[in-house]
Design a protein around this motif. Structure first.
Motif, short mmCIF file in Angstrom:
data_model
loop_
_atom_site.label_atom_id
_atom_site.label_comp_id
_atom_site.label_asym_id
_atom_site.label_seq_id
_atom_site.Cartn_x
_atom_site.Cartn_y
_atom_site.Cartn_z
N MET A 221 -38.41 -2.37 -48.56
CA MET A 221 -37.22 -1.51 -48.18
C MET A 221 -36.48 -2.56 -47.02
SD MET A 221 -36.76 2.19 -46.63
CE MET A 221 -37.13 2.88 -48.19
N SER A 222 -35.18 -2.35 -47.25
CA SER A 222 -34.28 -2.78 -45.96
C SER A 222 -33.62 -1.63 -45.47
CB SER A 222 -33.32 -3.86 -46.41
OG SER A 222 -32.47 -4.23 -45.31
N ILE A 223 -33.74 -1.25 -44.15
CA ILE A 223 -33.33 -0.05 -43.44
C ILE A 223 -32.27 -0.39 -42.37
CG2 ILE A 223 -35.39 0.14 -42.02
CD1 ILE A 223 -33.52 3.06 -43.74
N ASP A 224 -31.11 0.34 -42.52
CA ASP A 224 -30.18 0.13 -41.41
C ASP A 224 -29.69 1.47 -40.79
OD1 ASP A 224 -28.19 -1.20 -40.00
OD2 ASP A 224 -26.68 -1.54 -41.47
N ALA A 225 -29.67 1.56 -39.47
CA ALA A 225 -29.16 2.90 -39.05
C ALA A 225 -27.49 2.53 -38.36
CB ALA A 225 -29.92 3.38 -37.99
N LYS A 226 -26.86 3.51 -38.49
CA LYS A 226 -25.63 3.62 -38.19
C LYS A 226 -25.70 4.51 -36.50
CE LYS A 226 -24.06 1.06 -41.15
NZ LYS A 226 -23.97 -0.35 -40.97
N SER A 227 -24.60 4.47 -35.79
CA SER A 227 -24.55 5.33 -34.57
C SER A 227 -24.54 6.49 -34.89
CB SER A 227 -23.18 4.71 -33.66
OG SER A 227 -23.47 3.27 -33.52
N PRO A 228 -25.18 7.28 -34.07
CA PRO A 228 -25.07 9.00 -34.09
C PRO A 228 -23.56 9.56 -34.09
CG PRO A 228 -26.78 8.34 -32.50
CD PRO A 228 -25.86 7.00 -33.04
N ASP A 229 -23.46 10.58 -34.69
CA ASP A 229 -22.15 11.18 -34.70
C ASP A 229 -21.87 11.58 -33.08
OD1 ASP A 229 -19.94 12.94 -34.95
OD2 ASP A 229 -20.67 13.86 -36.81
N PRO A 230 -20.72 11.03 -32.82
CA PRO A 230 -20.14 11.26 -31.40
C PRO A 230 -19.89 12.81 -31.03
CG PRO A 230 -18.54 10.14 -32.46
CD PRO A 230 -19.60 10.22 -33.35
N GLU A 231 -19.55 13.59 -32.24
CA GLU A 231 -19.25 14.83 -31.79
C GLU A 231 -20.53 16.00 -31.79
OE1 GLU A 231 -16.54 16.26 -34.87
OE2 GLU A 231 -15.14 14.76 -34.40
N LYS A 232 -21.73 15.58 -32.13
CA LYS A 232 -22.82 16.06 -32.18
C LYS A 232 -23.28 16.31 -30.34
CE LYS A 232 -22.44 17.35 -36.24
NZ LYS A 232 -22.14 18.49 -36.48
N GLU A 233 -24.34 17.23 -30.01
CA GLU A 233 -24.82 17.56 -28.81
C GLU A 233 -25.48 16.12 -28.15
OE1 GLU A 233 -28.14 19.96 -26.56
OE2 GLU A 233 -27.22 20.69 -28.45
N VAL A 234 -26.33 15.40 -29.15
CA VAL A 234 -27.07 14.28 -28.80
C VAL A 234 -26.44 13.03 -29.41
CG1 VAL A 234 -29.47 13.23 -28.76
CG2 VAL A 234 -29.21 15.71 -28.70
N THR A 235 -26.30 12.10 -28.45
CA THR A 235 -25.72 10.77 -29.18
C THR A 235 -26.65 9.72 -28.95
OG1 THR A 235 -24.35 10.49 -26.96
CG2 THR A 235 -23.22 12.03 -28.83
N THR A 236 -27.73 9.76 -28.15
CA THR A 236 -28.58 8.56 -28.11
C THR A 236 -28.90 8.33 -29.50
OG1 THR A 236 -30.53 10.17 -27.36
CG2 THR A 236 -29.33 9.09 -25.67
N PRO A 237 -29.40 6.98 -29.88
CA PRO A 237 -29.68 6.66 -31.28
C PRO A 237 -31.13 7.38 -31.56
CG PRO A 237 -28.84 4.88 -30.10
CD PRO A 237 -29.00 5.71 -29.25
N ALA A 238 -31.50 7.84 -32.59
CA ALA A 238 -32.98 8.23 -33.02
C ALA A 238 -33.44 7.05 -33.75
CB ALA A 238 -32.65 9.16 -34.33
N PHE A 239 -32.77 6.00 -33.73
CA PHE A 239 -33.09 4.40 -34.55
C PHE A 239 -32.41 3.54 -34.04
CE2 PHE A 239 -33.99 1.60 -38.13
CZ PHE A 239 -35.36 2.02 -38.34
N SER A 240 -33.05 2.36 -33.50
CA SER A 240 -32.14 1.11 -32.83
C SER A 240 -30.97 0.81 -33.75
CB SER A 240 -33.06 0.17 -32.59
OG SER A 240 -33.87 0.48 -31.51
N ILE A 241 -30.14 0.57 -33.24
CA ILE A 241 -28.60 0.15 -33.94
C ILE A 241 -28.96 -1.53 -33.68
CG2 ILE A 241 -26.10 0.22 -34.07
CD1 ILE A 241 -27.68 2.92 -34.30
#
Length: 454
Positions: A221-241
């Motif tokens: 698998m190749s996995i790619d994470a995007k930046s968290p939604d800035p409108e939600k309470e927590v904006t620190t990434p759950a997964f490295s960008i």
């Protein structure tokens, strides 16, 4: 008089003609195996699934087993197995089958709390008349969208003991994390992350003595994470960008599996243990492990009633965000899709299926169910971050995450639903469920129309 009684009477008559009847039913030597009726399925495919060949000895008891094997393939809407005497103590085995329509183009739908969408699927259940299966589907939904293609050979090299599968996916997942606790009437999303992935996997399995199953599966698998939604309470990434990462794993499984799907009824027992590993040794950028124990049991009651039980224990070590265990939605009805996350999960489901009515080949069946699940983190890093072999953050936990029993979530859902089966087509199961979340006191509805090719 039932078909089974007729079959036994016929077999007894053959035995009497051959002068070999006894209390248990004698063994008759098969001179010939004759296949009648299929329009698409090749005769050699029917013979291979019967597991009886010329020169074999067959008893009265074996006739019912042969019929069940053929019905369980899912290829035939009607199956009749009989014997014809050819000489003293020798018989001809007759396999009469009526093919189902083997392919379907159908819409797919998903409707559950926080996951609504649909798509289109093409599935062929009997490629070249050899029981090979192929499916491809595209779906767009609020939580999971993508393209899938899969191939399954349940009869590799003409041997029902060998099973091979190959599948690939392109996916985009909206991964929501909620405030902890199962008692929320309207769970609040505190972080929303978009994960894009591409994967290909292959599995080879072997079945011994029609009950012992072992398999090995390799996934890339190749996995790619995007930046968290800035409108939600927590904006620190759950997964490295950053650049996409390679997640490769090897899964080993062994267990006992006697299950058979006999039209709308599932019978038999499945006990399974599995171990999955991902590390640089299998060409992965990650390092994690996952252990699992699975119990599934189908009991036939009153001919057409079915009690289906499922229990699971799963535990992961250093699971990255995209491989964490989840609960909620169709797996834990009464709660939001993927509402709970953790590295340790216990679950148990009981379903009671019963016939309502039948219109020609379309059967309507009811179901009552109870879903129970326990989810927990065993031990979280002191700094709230899990890093991979290269030092990248593969999981940034929510600030209020707690480990151990103190942070565990126990949830239960109760409900009822409707199932539709079409006997003469390889048609997807259509189901609708209404579930009550005991913890939250909320009712939620779930609709699934389509085939899950995996």
């Amino acid at each position: 008089m039932s078909r089974r009684v007729v079959k036994w009477c016929a077999a007894l008559g053959i035995a009497l003609l051959s002068g070999q009847a006894d209390a248990q039913g004698p063994g008759q030597v098969v001179d010939e195996v004759v296949v009648r009726g299929p329009e698409k399925t090749l005769p050699e495919t029917v013979r291979s699934f019967s597991r009886i060949d010329t020169g074999d000895e067959i008893t009265f008891e074996e006739l019912d087993k042969v019929e069940r094997r053929l019905v369980a393939t899912g290829l035939f809407q009607e199956v009749k197995v009989s014997l014809e005497p050819t000489a003293p103590n020798r018989v001809r085995l007759i396999l009469e089958v009526e093919d189902k329509a083997s392919w379907v183009v159908a819409p797919t739908f998903a409707l559950s709390s926080d996951n609504i969408g649909g798509g289109l699927l093409y599935a062929e259940n009997n490629l070249w008349g050899r029981a090979k299966k192929f499916a491809t589907a595209a779906q767009v939904s609020t939580a999971e969208s993508g393209i899938f293609a899969g191939y399954l050979d349940p009869n590799l090299f003409g041997l029902p003991q060998l099973r091979f599968s190959l599948e690939g996916q392109l996916r985009s997942d909206r991964m929501d994390e909620y405030q902890p606790g199962a008692g929320q009437e309207d769970p609040v999303v505190v972080r929303r992350t978009r994960l894009n992935s591409a994967s290909i996997s292959s599995e080879l399995g072997v079945m011994l003595f029609e009950r012992v199953r072992a398999a090995v599966k390799y996934r890339l698998m190749s996995i790619d994470a995007k930046s968290p939604d800035p409108e939600k309470e927590v904006t620190t990434p759950a997964f490295s960008i950053g650049p996409s990462q390679r997640d490769t794993s090897l899964r080993l499984m062994v267990g006992i599996d006697t299950r058979q799907n006999l039209h709308a009824v599932m019978e038999g027992l499945n006990l399974e243990a599995s171990y999955e590993v991902s590390n640089p040794g299998v060409w992965s950028d990650f390092r994690y492990r996952r252990f699992g124990l699975l119990y599934r049991h189908g009991l036939r009651l009153f001919e057409e009633h079915n009690l289906v039980l499922r229990g699971e224990a799963a535990a992961g070590v250093d699971l990255p965000f995209h491989q964490e265990l989840v609960m909620g939605g169709n797996g834990l009805r009464g709660f939001v899709h993927r509402q709970f996350r953790g590295d340790t999960r216990l679950s148990f489901t009981a379903e009671y299926h019963f016939p309502l009515f039948t219109i020609r080949s379309l059967s309507f069946r009811g179901v009552g169910f109870s879903d129970t699940g326990l989810m927990a983190w065993r031990e979280l890093p002191s700094d709230g971050e899990l890093r991979d072999v290269n030092g990248r953050v593969v999981r940034g936990y929510l600030p209020d995450s707690q480990s151990g029993l103190k942070g565990a979530t126990l949830a239960q859902g109760l409900g009822a639903g409707l199932r539709l089966y079409l006997r003469n087509l390889v048609l997807p199961l259509v189901g609708v469920d209404a579930a009550y979340g005991v913890n939250s006191g909320e009712f939620r509805f779930y609709l699934v129309a389509g085939v899950s090719p995996t």
